[in-house]
Design a protein around this motif. Structure first.
Motif, PDB file in Angstrom:
ATOM      1  N   UNK A   1       7.668  14.843 -33.075  1.00 48.35           N
ATOM      2  CA  UNK A   1       7.662  16.268 -33.417  1.00 48.35           C
ATOM      3  C   UNK A   1       6.765  17.039 -32.452  1.00 48.35           C
ATOM      4  N   UNK A   2       5.611  16.466 -32.116  1.00 48.73           N
ATOM      5  CA  UNK A   2       4.714  17.110 -31.155  1.00 48.73           C
ATOM      6  C   UNK A   2       5.373  17.226 -29.789  1.00 48.73           C
ATOM      7  N   UNK A   3       6.080  16.194 -29.391  1.00 51.69           N
ATOM      8  CA  UNK A   3       6.787  16.236 -28.112  1.00 51.69           C
ATOM      9  C   UNK A   3       7.844  17.329 -28.139  1.00 51.69           C
ATOM     10  N   UNK A   4       8.581  17.439 -29.224  1.00 50.27           N
ATOM     11  CA  UNK A   4       9.607  18.482 -29.339  1.00 50.27           C
ATOM     12  C   UNK A   4       8.985  19.864 -29.294  1.00 50.27           C
ATOM     13  N   UNK A   5       7.843  20.023 -29.978  1.00 47.55           N
ATOM     14  CA  UNK A   5       7.160  21.309 -29.963  1.00 47.55           C
ATOM     15  C   UNK A   5       6.666  21.645 -28.563  1.00 47.55           C
ATOM     16  N   UNK A   6       6.123  20.652 -27.872  1.00 46.67           N
ATOM     17  CA  UNK A   6       5.641  20.879 -26.511  1.00 46.67           C
ATOM     18  C   UNK A   6       6.783  21.230 -25.571  1.00 46.67           C
ATOM     19  N   UNK A   7       7.905  20.533 -25.722  1.00 41.62           N
ATOM     20  CA  UNK A   7       9.061  20.841 -24.883  1.00 41.62           C
ATOM     21  C   UNK A   7       9.549  22.263 -25.126  1.00 41.62           C
ATOM     22  N   UNK A   8       9.481  22.699 -26.376  1.00 42.38           N
ATOM     23  CA  UNK A   8       9.932  24.044 -26.712  1.00 42.38           C
ATOM     24  C   UNK A   8       9.063  25.098 -26.031  1.00 42.38           C
ATOM     25  N   UNK A   9       7.746  24.950 -26.126  1.00 41.53           N
ATOM     26  CA  UNK A   9       6.860  25.981 -25.590  1.00 41.53           C
ATOM     27  C   UNK A   9       6.748  25.878 -24.071  1.00 41.53           C
ATOM     28  N   UNK A  10       6.677  24.662 -23.523  1.00 29.65           N
ATOM     29  CA  UNK A  10       6.573  24.529 -22.069  1.00 29.65           C
ATOM     30  C   UNK A  10       7.867  24.942 -21.380  1.00 29.65           C
ATOM     31  N   UNK A  11       8.982  24.778 -22.084  1.00 28.39           N
ATOM     32  CA  UNK A  11      10.267  25.102 -21.475  1.00 28.39           C
ATOM     33  C   UNK A  11      10.784  26.482 -21.804  1.00 28.39           C
ATOM     34  N   UNK A  12       9.918  27.359 -22.362  1.00 29.29           N
ATOM     35  CA  UNK A  12      10.368  28.670 -22.824  1.00 29.29           C
ATOM     36  C   UNK A  12      10.252  29.749 -21.757  1.00 29.29           C
ATOM     37  N   UNK A  13      10.353  29.348 -20.509  1.00 24.28           N
ATOM     38  CA  UNK A  13      10.363  30.354 -19.447  1.00 24.28           C
ATOM     39  C   UNK A  13       8.995  30.830 -19.019  1.00 24.28           C
ATOM     40  N   UNK A  14       7.957  30.039 -19.279  1.00 20.96           N
ATOM     41  CA  UNK A  14       6.610  30.443 -18.892  1.00 20.96           C
ATOM     42  C   UNK A  14       6.471  30.584 -17.384  1.00 20.96           C
ATOM     43  N   UNK A  15       5.628  31.520 -16.987  1.00 24.64           N
ATOM     44  CA  UNK A  15       5.476  31.816 -15.559  1.00 24.64           C
ATOM     45  C   UNK A  15       4.451  30.911 -14.886  1.00 24.64           C
ATOM     46  N   UNK A  16       3.673  30.161 -15.682  1.00 24.80           N
ATOM     47  CA  UNK A  16       2.615  29.309 -15.132  1.00 24.80           C
ATOM     48  C   UNK A  16       1.633  30.137 -14.294  1.00 24.80           C
ATOM     49  N   UNK A  17       1.385  31.356 -14.746  1.00 23.60           N
ATOM     50  CA  UNK A  17       0.527  32.241 -13.976  1.00 23.60           C
ATOM     51  C   UNK A  17      -0.914  31.741 -13.913  1.00 23.60           C
ATOM     52  N   UNK A  18      -1.425  31.245 -15.039  1.00 19.78           N
ATOM     53  CA  UNK A  18      -2.824  30.821 -15.060  1.00 19.78           C
ATOM     54  C   UNK A  18      -3.072  29.593 -14.188  1.00 19.78           C
ATOM     55  N   UNK A  19      -2.262  28.542 -14.279  1.00 16.91           N
ATOM     56  CA  UNK A  19      -2.473  27.435 -13.330  1.00 16.91           C
ATOM     57  C   UNK A  19      -2.198  27.856 -11.893  1.00 16.91           C
ATOM     58  N   UNK A  20      -1.253  28.791 -11.689  1.00 14.68           N
ATOM     59  CA  UNK A  20      -1.021  29.301 -10.340  1.00 14.68           C
ATOM     60  C   UNK A  20      -2.267  29.957  -9.779  1.00 14.68           C
ATOM     61  N   UNK A  21      -2.959  30.719 -10.617  1.00 15.74           N
ATOM     62  CA  UNK A  21      -4.221  31.330 -10.196  1.00 15.74           C
ATOM     63  C   UNK A  21      -5.276  30.269  -9.897  1.00 15.74           C
ATOM     64  N   UNK A  22      -5.321  29.236 -10.742  1.00 19.09           N
ATOM     65  CA  UNK A  22      -6.276  28.138 -10.498  1.00 19.09           C
ATOM     66  C   UNK A  22      -6.040  27.547  -9.110  1.00 19.09           C
ATOM     67  N   UNK A  23      -4.792  27.279  -8.777  1.00 18.05           N
ATOM     68  CA  UNK A  23      -4.497  26.656  -7.481  1.00 18.05           C
ATOM     69  C   UNK A  23      -4.787  27.610  -6.317  1.00 18.05           C
ATOM     70  N   UNK A  24      -4.460  28.882  -6.455  1.00 15.50           N
ATOM     71  CA  UNK A  24      -4.725  29.831  -5.369  1.00 15.50           C
ATOM     72  C   UNK A  24      -6.226  29.997  -5.138  1.00 15.50           C
ATOM     73  N   UNK A  25      -6.994  30.151  -6.219  1.00 19.52           N
ATOM     74  CA  UNK A  25      -8.449  30.272  -6.064  1.00 19.52           C
ATOM     75  C   UNK A  25      -9.036  28.963  -5.559  1.00 19.52           C
ATOM     76  N   UNK A  26      -8.513  27.845  -6.040  1.00 20.10           N
ATOM     77  CA  UNK A  26      -8.999  26.535  -5.584  1.00 20.10           C
ATOM     78  C   UNK A  26      -8.837  26.401  -4.082  1.00 20.10           C
ATOM     79  N   UNK A  27      -7.671  26.772  -3.577  1.00 16.22           N
ATOM     80  CA  UNK A  27      -7.410  26.604  -2.142  1.00 16.22           C
ATOM     81  C   UNK A  27      -8.161  27.651  -1.320  1.00 16.22           C
TER      82      UNK A  27
END
Length: 410
Positions: free
Chosen positions: A116-142
């Motif tokens: 059930x947790x896997x299904x819930x995670x798949x639902x939220x991770x696969x809901x069209x998120x922009x990944x903006x926050x990790x993208x910012x982490x990588x840009x600032x990191x580099x």
């Protein structure tokens, strides 16, 4: 727009922007070089690139995504306003490989103990998120890694991006429960599909899993930083719940709540990335301020869009925050000009058509225009915070992120 060319003789150049456009005159030989001619945008009456004086300058090498030891990159900023809209795909092109690795890892780090947790995670991770926050982490990191002379991102940089996305996702699951939202990004929410009990537990599990990975980073400063974010989430929700339909809410109260609910995580993300690059303290603090100002600007823009976009564009009902009594910047500003708006809100929209009347009052009272000015003010502060970074493709992408946000309300 970006134009790439190879095998250009560049070693030493004369730089000048006295004609409104920065020009580079090759004075020597430097082959096997990749160069990108990029455009820099302007807003609020100022360009994002400062003026330069005529002076010989050495070409600067900039690391590509996973490309240390690959082609050398020279990035030129042309001082002209681009007419092309900014897309997140273009913004994150420099860290596309980093984001792909993160996407591949997200489901596996949630764990496979419960279907059930896997299904819930798949639902939220696969809901069209922009990944903006990790993208910012990588840009600032580099960007900060270049400043510190690091050749590649560390394992800590990458784990931080995953932790940040897990915390953000957990907060979305809980937000949807508290707001009784049945749609997010055009898809059914976790609690709508699996029930409130599972949604709450799924959010709790992801917070716990993120905390476990955070502890394993074994960096006390970052642990304290991210732990404060989780506390801020709760403070923001309590602050919001205790001020519903309160027409005496002040702008400072709104900004504090917005910091707790949105900007705190962005600020911790960007500062944490700088900490793992081991740059000086003044740089890490500027990255914190950058994340805070960018996060506030994003929240203000989101609150504007609640009044200017359709249900289809928002992926949730238009005017939903106001309908629930959550008074945002456009409303707070409009209340100063529209006495009738106070009456409608304090009645909690008991009459048919009162919500539509309130939305129109916000527009007529100048609330949207003044909120746009506030978003631009915070964006301007964010741009200033980036001046401690060396000019590079990564810094330019961070500046473009600020512009991308403002373009949503242009």
């Amino acid at each position: 727009m970006m134009t790439s060319c190879r095998n250009i003789d560049l070693a030493t150049m004369m730089a000048c922007d006295c004609g409104g456009r920065r020009q580079f005159i090759p004075l020597g030989n430097f082959s096997n070089t990749l160069c990108k001619f990029g455009s820099t945008r302007s807003y609020g009456g100022r360009n994002l690139v400062g003026s330069c004086k005529v002076a010989p300058t050495k070409s600067k090498e900039i690391s590509l995504v996973n490309g240390i030891g690959q082609a050398k990159t020279v990035t030129f900023d042309l001082r002209q306003e681009s007419k092309q809209p900014i897309s997140l795909a273009n913004l994150f092109e420099l860290v596309a490989d980093d984001l792909q690795t993160l996407n591949d890892n997200l489901l596996s780090i949630v764990g496979a103990e419960n279907p059930v947790l896997i299904s819930a995670a798949e639902q939220i991770f696969g809901a069209g998120g922009k990944r903006m926050r990790p993208g910012l982490v990588f840009l600032v990191s580099r960007a900060t890694a270049e400043l510190a002379g690091l050749k590649e991102l560390t394992t800590e940089h990458r784990r931080l991006a995953e932790i940040i996305e897990m915390i953000h996702t957990a907060s979305l699951i809980h937000d949807d429960v508290l707001d009784e939202s049945d749609m997010r990004r055009g898809k059914e929410t976790v609690h709508e599909l699996f029930g409130t009990r599972v949604a709450v537990l799924a959010g709790d599990f992801m917070f716990a899993q993120a905390s476990w990975y955070l502890a394993n980073l074994e960096n006390l400063e970052v642990i304290k930083l991210i732990s404060q974010v989780i506390k801020d989430f709760a403070s923001g929700e309590i602050k919001q719940a205790s001020s519903l339909f309160d027409c005496d809410t002040k702008l400072d109260d709104y900004l504090l709540k917005s910091f707790y609910k949105t900007a705190s995580l962005v600020a911790a993300s960007t500062k944490g990335a700088a900490i793992f690059s081991r740059v000086e303290t003044d740089v890490t603090e500027q990255m914190y301020e950058f994340g805070k100002n960018l996060g506030l600007s994003f929240q203000i823009v989101d609150d504007i869009l609640d009044f200017t976009q359709s249900t289809e564009q928002l992926g949730k009902p238009a005017g939903s925050d106001l309908a629930k009594g959550n008074l945002t910047a456009p409303v707070i500003f409009a209340l100063e000009k529209e006495p009738r708006l106070r009456e409608i809100i304090e009645s909690e929209f008991c009459e048919a058509g009162s919500l539509e009347e309130a939305i129109e009052a916000v527009r007529e009272g100048g609330g949207i225009r003044r909120a746009q000015e506030l978003a631009r003010e915070k964006a301007d502060d964010a741009i200033k915070n980036l001046q401690c970074l060396p000019r590079s493709g990564f810094r330019s992408a961070l500046e473009e992120m600020v512009m991308y946000n403002l373009e949503r309300i242009d």
